[in-house]
Design a protein around this motif. Structure first.
Motif: not given
Length: 263
Positions: A3-10, A201-209, A222-229
């Motif tokens: 997978l590719i997470d197109i938006g993560a606030n790392l 269509l693309m997918v993203e986590t917007d982590a940590p949100y 309660r933190r989001n992270e790319p592993a949950f994609l």
């Protein structure tokens, strides 16, 4: 799945204590690449530095989110243009309009948006866009640049069916997050995501949100992270009536092409 997470606030400070472990968990979960969101003068350079430290795994965007539009000066514009000289920066943004919170005055938001769209024109790079409660002004500004911009993705799409079709009619891409999994706010998305063509269509986590509310077990912090994609992709596939492998492969191919990511 790859997978590719197109938006993560790392670059967010919630990752400072364990960023390397977060990246390793993402890889173990099948997230092969992540695009680190640059959304301010402070964090866009950090996004680039993070991408440079993890070649082949991370890329970056560089921009100023509408929440930070008041910081968009001539000096800020020059800084962003310098960041976009680096190949690791693969898109202009996060930029757009946010009238939901109005953390920056609306005229400042519109000016910052226009200045960043001009960077898109000048660089030819894709656009990583934000829009909330500002649909009409958002479209009006984008029309001013019609025919001069590269591909665009409306990231973290949470809008209406009408907004979705307005974007698809303009051949823009759509980024879907864990908002889909929110029974309070995202139920309407479950009904309309099937209308998004796979090549848009693309997918993203917007982590940590935007931690998916259907995730089990929930992380204690309660933190989001790319592993949950993969969880988001599974929910999206179900709503689209597709096998999860089909959704995964399509969103990955679309993201790789959109951001021009190397093999």
């Amino acid at each position: 799945m790859q997978l590719i997470d197109i938006g993560a606030n790392l670059t967010h400070d919630s990752f400072d204590r364990d960023r390397d472990a977060v990246l390793e968990r993402a890889r173990a979960a099948g997230v092969a690449r992540m695009v680190v969101t640059g959304a301010s003068r402070e964090h866009s350079p950090r996004a680039l530095a993070l991408a440079q430290a993890h070649p082949g795994l991370l890329s970056a965007t560089a921009g100023v989110h509408p929440h930070h539009a008041v910081e968009y000066t001539a000096e800020c514009d020059a800084e962003l243009r310098a960041l976009h000289a680096h190949p690791e920066v693969v898109a202009v943004g996060e930029t757009g309009l946010d009238y939901f919170r109005d953390f920056s005055p609306r005229p400042a938001q519109r000016r910052a948006f226009e200045r960043q769209l001009q960077i898109g024109v000048d660089t030819g790079k894709p656009l990583f866009l934000h829009q909330r409660d500002a649909h009409d002004d958002f479209l009006a500004i984008m029309r001013q640049f019609e025919g001069r911009l590269g591909p665009a993705v409306v990231h973290c799409f949470t809008g209406t069916r009408e907004e979705l079709f307005d974007y698809l009619d303009r051949d823009w891409h759509i980024g879907i997050t864990g908002w889909l999994c929110d029974e309070r706010r995202g139920a309407h998305l479950r009904e309309i995501v099937k209308n998004i063509p796979s090549h848009r269509l693309m997918v993203e986590t917007d982590a940590p949100y935007l931690l998916p509310r259907t995730l089990a077990p929930m992380p204690k912090d309660r933190r989001n992270e790319p592993a949950f994609l993969p969880h988001i992709v599974a929910e999206l596939a179900r709503d689209r009536g597709e096998d999860v492998a089909v959704t995964a492969a399509a969103t990955t191919a679309t993201a790789a092409a959109f951001f021009r990511l190397p093999d």
